[in-house]
Every structure is written in structure tokens, then in C-alpha cells.
Design a protein around this motif. Structure first.
Motif: not given
Length: 814
Positions: A72-75, A464-471, A497-506
Motif C-alpha cells: 500500500h503506497k498510500c495516495a 517506509h517513505c524515502t522522501t523522509t531521507l532528505n530531512d 540501498s533498499r530504494w535503489l534495489d527496487g523496494a517499494p515505499s510510500y
């Protein structure tokens, strides 16, 4: 009669009148390595198992693939997914035997009526989330057709005898009382309760300030009538009585055979032993005859710590599906905990070795250490039960399959729970008191890393929200190591690494709603993640990390450059167009507001991403791409003001929609993002920030300790995508006040020379972080506020709510 055994027997609207279930269903996340035939899979990833266990042999006919729910990627809306490749296993004498494989629409594996007490389906690939098949798919995308035993049989129930109870001779700083069926100890820094008739904690709390504020227990209490949602099934969503909730809610030891005997713990069977209490020492001597295990616990309560001498003995080897020498379940409605340590990436996810920081936002931290190489810990989050867990495994070996080997022998460990929050930042003497306390008390709170998913998340129990990695990366660059070999920036690298390996997130990854990726919808989210990539590489110079991920990093950069579809220098979303009345969701972090097409927030952040990435690309020999990225940053600068500046308000608007309209509702964070970097000339940025501050005064923005309003003027219903329809001003994303992402406003004031305004905002926000009032337990909603302070959110705590720690570290960190 044959039924789908992977649907819980009580998942019906008539559950109250049904007898106890004879089967127990589990979904388990495990680490998987790339195998033959998986050439495009990452070297390591997280997959899910769907398992069923029964009191007596089941008759198993077939395993079928059916359409299921995706991550479930929310919106993005409800995602669908389907099993592409899965392996089916049954228990054997020394492990598991593969019965066959199944995968693809409508496929099935004939089991021929096999009799078995257990079955596990290991999902290795999915149609939407590819190599990262999710929990939702495991729970809904398979049918196991067969017959279960008809009648539940009760087992012998466990009970401890109390051998001695004497509370005299307590050390200084420790008090205790006998409360009928428990003994509870209290010190200025912690409190802990012990059940007398079962091996379990009854109460736990910690006070980082040492003032004795420990009445509120952090523990989740097992409930025999606990009701949760069963999940999404074709027949609907019904409540389920969790008759197997010992899997998650138990306090104390847990052990079940790999073929699934009933667990020891809450609703437990087959343990016996003795409890002894002498002064500040509580001893449990516990045997589990059916598992051949004996556990001995000697707890010593001191003023600033709990010491545990733990021993496990067994005469024979044992293979377990569930096993914990000591298991602790905590209540996320009180606070979502995190456990940070060195990750073990074999077997079930969430395993940790070495020292661990067990943090409870608003309360404090236990630094957990041990002298034993045979000890592992494991952290997990069970959001459906509002529960996080921490368990201790002594002399256990996790298997790649996801269960555990408990070898025969005598294993001992000394474990110390020291009540103290590590001070991660060195703070200058002239730092205002609220800023100092915020940095001292909540630097760890700002790092919500989930060991069970190997990534930073919204909080210790959220998605998991990769967008939070900025802050988070902005904060992490100003902090020291958490533990030897474990740094905040290192965990940023693991999350990326998780994001670049293709894992889903918000707002990230593949979607079942089209051939695009969600980064094409949530352009701002993608830009935030690229900022974190640049910041991580610039701060760590991690050449091995870059070498491993080079192709994916460059592909993400190319994808972002290609989003300038009309060649004007600004990136656009061709999916979310921002037109009034279409009620699309967002391209930006404010996901229920119809940001779209040309997003001023996304482009401001993207400018920062390009300025972070250009030098690190150049330093790694990617000169041509570095030049293109630098040119892209220059073109954003040229196009930004003409596209987004509002002559009417003197502010940067939120977005310009596909139909050419400008949408300006006084978005403070958008203006902060635009003015906090070199995107705009300093004089223009100062004029914008001066005008923003004037608008705050004009609309009557209240005490800034309450947070900054997302928008200053009401957003019409025509520019809303969902959720906030009909809310009053100040309700959630309709002008709600929050601390989320506010560092860019502090930094913008600083950058343009408005030091007094920067100090005012920083100290105000730091004050309500420092006193724990800006965030709370899950469901408290206090992270968003009406302008009068009334909570108007839902989560209670989000990572972005601590962004101003980065501003404080920039100003006052040493």
C-alpha cells in the motif's frame, strides 16, 4: 469440507459464534539472496512467507495463485499484485522439503490430499513489486485448499510456583511493592514489574530526566479478546479474534516447533517452574518439556539499569518456528519504539547483533549490552496490533529459510538494560536552552530506523517513505556514531540501498495503475530522495556504495532529467496535472492537495539535489553527467521565478497546473524551500521571506510553538484530492500547523539575513519538541494542530517533524 485454509477460520461476520480455530496462520518477512534464474534480482532483498500450522494433520489439496493486494503506497490508491514465483514447503525430519513451485495468474500446485501439520509458501517474485513481494500479497494472493482438523483440543496450561518473596534489603534509589500477582520496582530513572505466576514483565517504563515519571507503562498487554482486522478477502473485511496473538503480544519466553506446535507465552501451554523474589533480585526457573528447553533468568534491578543473567540449556537440538528466550511487546499507542544496532541479514528480518539502542520517544532509552557472542536480538513492528517487539535469542542460529536452530548445550549471557539516552551531538555553549534540550533528548528520536524492514521510516511503527531521507540525512550529517560501527549516515546508506534495489515505499516504486513508476507522480518525493543520495555520497565518500549502485543512481538521475517534458528547465508530472476540479492527488509531500504539472516545491528541492549531486558525480569520474546536472540546476534558476512568483501575494505559489493557472495559498514550506538555497538571488529571497512573515502576521498565525501552518489561506475543494474535504481551516492539510519540514523556513530566514526571525522560529519549534508536546503515540494526531492547538492529525509522529534539528546542528553543533 474443503476451504481456503489461508483465510483465518474466524474471518467471517459471524466470528463471535464460531469455535476456536485449529490452525494458526503466519506471515513472515525474510532475507533472500539472488538464486539461479533471478539474474535481475538484487543480491539481497526481503521477501515474505505465508505459513499455516495445525494441532493435527490437515488434508491439503492444492495451492492456488489468486489476484491479491499489493504494497500500500498510500495516495497511489489500492495496489493489486500477483504471485509470479513461489515455492511450497512442508516440514521434514531435519528441516523443510520442497513440494513444488507455483506462480502466474490462475496457476495451482496439486498437493494430492497430503497430510501435514504445516505448510509454508515462499513468495520470491511478484508482478507489481517484482523482487520484493509484500506482506499484503502474501496475506491475500494465495489460496490453500484443504481440510483442517475439526476440533480444537486444549493443552496443559503453564503456571509458576512462588518459592520465596522477600522485598527487604533494597539498594539505595530502588523501591518495590508486592501488588498481588506482581512485584513492581521503581527508581528515578525506570520502573519494571514482574509477574509472579508466569515468566513475564508486567510493567516497564523509563524516564530520561531521572524524575521518576514512570507510571505510564510502555508495554503492550496481551488481551484474550483482542480483535483486529483480518485483512482484505473476497468476502469483505471482518474482525478476527487473534487466537494466535501469543506470536506478537507475549511477554517472556516463546518457543514452537518448526512444524508449528502451539506457542509458549500468552494463551500458553506446557511450561512449569519457580519464581523467587529476594530484595531487588527476581529469578525465574522455567522448563518447557515439549521443546526440551530450560530457561533461567536472574533479574537485578538497580537505580539506573536492569541486569539479566540469562541461561538456556537443552539436551537435544531443536528446530523452532518461533523462539525467544525473552520477548517484550510494547504499545505504539504510548510511543513507537525503535531498536538500532548492527543488522543481521540472514533469515527472518529484524535481527541485530552487538549492542542495541532501544529508544522510546518522549520517555528515554535503554542502552542494551551483553558479554555473550551467542546472543541475538530482534526488533519487529506489528502495526495491526499497535505493537512493536524486541526479543532475545540465546544460542540460536537463524536459518536462511526463516526459522531457527536451537542446538543442544548450555548457553549463558549477561544482559544490561542501562537507562540513559546517548548524547549524539556536541552543542555550543551559547545554544538556547530549548535547542540544547531538543538536541540532547531527541536526536535519537529523529532517526526512526526499522530493523525489520532495514530502512528509515515515518516512525518506528510506520511505513517506509524515502522522501523522509532528505530531512533525516540533513540531521545525520551533524551527528556522531550511534554505536561502534553504526552511524546515522550509514543507516541512510542502507535505506537508499533498499530504494535503489527496487523496494517499494510510500510514493515510490512500481504501480499496478500503469507502466510508470510512482516517482513520475510524486516528483517532489523523488527529488527529496536524490538530495539524500547526493548528501550521503558527499558526506561519506563511500566509493564501494557508489560502485555497487552506480547504474541505478545514474538511471534515477536520467529519469529525473527526462521529466522536463516541455524543455523549459522545470520538471513536470505528466500524470498529476494540478488542474482545478479534477481532484487529483499530489506531486508533492502534501499528498491530499492537488499539486501537479509544474510543482514549485518539487523543483526547488530538485535544484538542491542537482547542487548536491554535481560535485559527487564529478569526483567519481562522471564528468559528462555532472555537467548536465549543473546545467539543469542553472535552467531551473532561470525558469523558476517566471513560472511560480505571484505578483499578487509576493510569494512563490504552490504549482502551475497544466491549464496554465497559478495556485497560491500561502505555502510556507514551499517558500522556505525556494529561499533556503541559491535557487533565488539573496535580495529576491529576502523580499519573499519578508512578505511571508508579513502574511503570517496578517492572518494571525498564533504562537509558533504550535507549528507552522501548511497554507495560510483556505484551499478550495476544487484543488483538493481527498481526505480533507469539508475540514475547517487548521484541519490536517487544510492549513494545519505542524513542525514537518520546517527547517527550510529557518534556513531561509538565516540565508537572507533575517536572523531574529530565524531564531524566533527555531526556538519556538525546539521548545515544543523539547517538552515532548509536538508529537505523541500512534493515533494521537498531535503532530498536526488546529491554530488553537487542538490535534488535527492522525499518525502522531512523523520523521519530518524533527527536521529543525538539522538547522539547530548547523547553527549550534560542534
Amino acid at each position: 469440507m474443503s476451504t481456503n485454509l489461508f483465510v483465518h477460520p474466524l474471518a467471517t461476520s459471524q466470528w463471535e459464534s464460531l469455535p476456536a480455530a485449529t490452525t494458526r496462520i503466519h506471515t513472515r518477512s525474510v532475507w533472500a539472496s539472488r538464486e539461479t534464474g533471478e539474474s535481475t534480482a538484487p543480491h539481497q532483498r526481503i521477501i515474505h512467507l505465508r505459513a499455516i500450522f495445525s494441532d493435527a494433520p490437515m488434508s491439503l489439496e492444492s495451492v492456488r495463485v489468486v489476484p491479491g493486494a499489493g504494497y500500500h503506497k498510500c495516495a497511489s490508491g489500492q495496489e493489486s499484485d500477483e504471485v509470479v514465483d513461489a515455492r511450497v514447503w512442508e516440514p521434514a525430519v531435519h528441516g523443510w522439503t520442497q513440494l513444488g513451485r507455483v506462480g502466474g495468474a490462475g496457476s495451482s500446485l496439486d498437493l494430492g490430499g497430503a497430510a501435514s501439520r504445516a505448510l509454508v509458501v515462499e513468495i520470491r517474485q511478484a508482478s507489481t513489486d517484482r523482487w520484493w513481494p509484500g506482506w499484503n500479497l502474501a496475506a491475500t494472493g494465495l489460496e490453500l485448499i484443504g481440510e483442517a482438523p475439526a476440533e480444537w483440543q486444549p493443552r496443559r496450561e503453564g503456571r509458576l510456583e512462588v518459592d520465596d518473596l522477600d522485598l527487604s534489603g533494597l539498594p539505595d534509589g530502588v523501591s518495590a511493592e508486592h501488588r498481588g500477582v506482581e512485584v513492581r520496582y521503581r527508581t528515578p530513572r525506570l520502573s519494571v514489574g514482574f509477574r509472579l505466576r508466569s515468566p513475564a514483565w508486567s510493567h516497564l517504563s523509563v524516564d530520561d530526566d531521572g524524575t521518576g515519571r514512570t507510571d505510564r507503562s510502555l508495554l503492550q498487554q496481551p488481551r484474550s479478546m483482542d480483535i483486529v482486522r483480518s485483512g482484505v478477502y473476497p468476502s469483505g473485511v471482518y474482525p478476527v479474534l487473534r487466537d494466535q496473538n501469543a506470536e506478537y503480544l507475549a511477554q517472556g519466553p516463546r518457543v514452537t516447533r518448526a512444524d508449528g506446535d502451539r506457542p509458549v507465552g500468552f494463551l500458553a501451554s506446557d511450561y512449569e517452574g519457580v519464581t523467587t523474589v529476594r530484595g531487588n533480585v527476581v529469578t525465574y526457573d522455567v522448563s518447557v518439556p515439549s521443546a526440551g528447553q530450560r530457561y533461567r533468568y536472574r533479574f537485578t534491578v538497580l537505580a539506573d539499569r536492569i541486569e539479566l543473567d540469562l541461561r538456556r540449556t537443552a539436551a537435544e537440538d531443536y528446530r523452532a518456528w518461533t523462539s525467544s528466550a525473552w520477548h517484550i511487546a510494547t504499545d505504539n499507542r504510548v510511543t513507537p519504539s525503535t531498536a538500532i544496532g548492527e543488522l543481521v541479514t540472514t533469515g527472518e528480518t529484524g535481527l541485530l547483533r552487538g549492542d542495541v539502542l532501544w529508544h522510546f520517544p518522549r520517555f528515554g532509552t535503554f542502552e542494551i549490552s551483553s558479554d555473550s557472542p551467542d546472543l541475538l536480538m530482534r526488533s519487529d513492528s506489528v502495526r495491526a496490533l499497535d505493537t512493536n517487539t524486541l526479543e532475545f535469542k540465546l544460542g540460536e542460529t537463524p536459518t536462511p529459510f526463516g526459522d531457527y536452530l536451537l542446538p543442544a548445550g548450555d548457553y549463558r549471557a549477561r544482559i544490561v538494560f542501562a537507562a540513559r539516552t546517548p548524547r549524539l551531538a556536541s552543542v555550543a555553549p551559547d545554544a538556547p536552552a530549548p535547542v540544547r534540550r531538543m538536541l540532547d533528548r531527541h536526536a535519537l528520536t529523529a532517526l526512526p530506523f526499522r530493523a525489520d524492514t532495514a530502512t528509515y521510516s515515518n516512525n518506528g511503527a510506520s511505513m517506509h517513505c524515502t522522501t523522509t531521507l532528505n530531512d533525516i540525512s540533513a540531521i545525520a550529517t551533524g551527528l556522531g556514531d550511534l554505536l561502534p560501527g553504526v552511524s546515522p549516515l550509514g543507516l541512510v546508506g542502507a535505506s537508499l540501498s533498499r530504494w535503489l534495489d527496487g523496494a517499494p515505499s510510500y510514493g515510490s516504486g512500481s504501480t499496478s495503475h500503469g507502466p510508470h513508476r510512482l516517482e513520475d507522480e510524486y516528483v517532489h518525493m523523488a527529488a527529496n530522495t536524490l538530495v539524500a543520495v547526493g548528501r550521503y555520497l558527499g558526506a561519506t565518500n563511500d566509493s564501494a556504495w557508489f560502485a555497487r549502485h552506480r547504474d541505478r543512481v545514474l538511471a534515477e538521475i536520467e529519469d529525473m532529467l527526462a521529466r522536463d517534458v516541455d524543455g523549459d528547465g522545470l520538471v513536470e508530472s505528466t500524470i498529476r496535472l494540478g488542474n482545478s476540479g479534477e481532484h487529483q492527488w499530489s506531486t508533492a509531500w502534501s499528498d491530499v492537495i492537488s499539486f501537479g504539472w509544474k510543482d514549485a516545491w518539487a523543483n526547488a528541492v530538485l535544484f538542491e539535489a542537482w547542487t548536491e549531486l554535481a560535485p559527487v558525480l564529478r569526483d567519481r569520474g562522471e564528468q559528462a553527467l555532472s555537467d548536465r546536472v549543473s546545467e539543469a540546476a542553472r535552467r531551473i534558476q532561470e525558469a523558476y521565478l517566471p513560472a511560480f512568483y505571484s505578483e499578487t501575494t509576493g510569494l512563490i505559489a504552490g504549482w502551475r497546473s497544466r491549464d496554465g493557472e497559478l495556485h497560491d495559498y500561502g505555502f510556507s514550506l514551499v517558500n522556505g524551500a525556494a529561499c533556503s538555497t541559491e535557487l533565488l538571488p539573496a535580495d529576491i529571497a529576502r523580499a519573499i521571506m519578508t512578505r511571508l512573515r508579513e502574511h503570517w502576521d496578517a492572518v494571525g498565525v498564533p504562537d509558533l510553538r504550535n507549528g507552522v501552518p501548511l497554507n495560510l489561506w483556505r484551499i478550495p475543494e476544487s484543488d483538493i484530492g481527498g481526505v480533507v474535504f469539508g475540514l475547517p481551516m487548521g484541519g490536517y492539510q487544510q492549513g494545519g500547523c505542524s513542525h514537518h519540514g520546517a527547517r527550510v523556513i529557518v534556513d531561509a530566514f538565516d540565508r537572507v539575513g533575517m536572523r531574529a526571525e530565524a531564531d524566533e522560529l527555531l526556538v519556538a519549534l525546539a521548545t515544543s519538541i523539547a517538552d515532548d508536546s509536538s508529537f505523541g503515540g500512534l493515533g494521537s494526531g498531535v503532530d498536526w494542530r488546529m491554530w488553537d492547538g487542538t490535534p488535527s492529525g492522525y499518525e502522531g509522529q512523523l520523521a519530518e517533524g524533527f527536521s529543525v534539528l538539522a538547522s539547530a546542528l548547523r547553527r549550534f553543533g560542534r
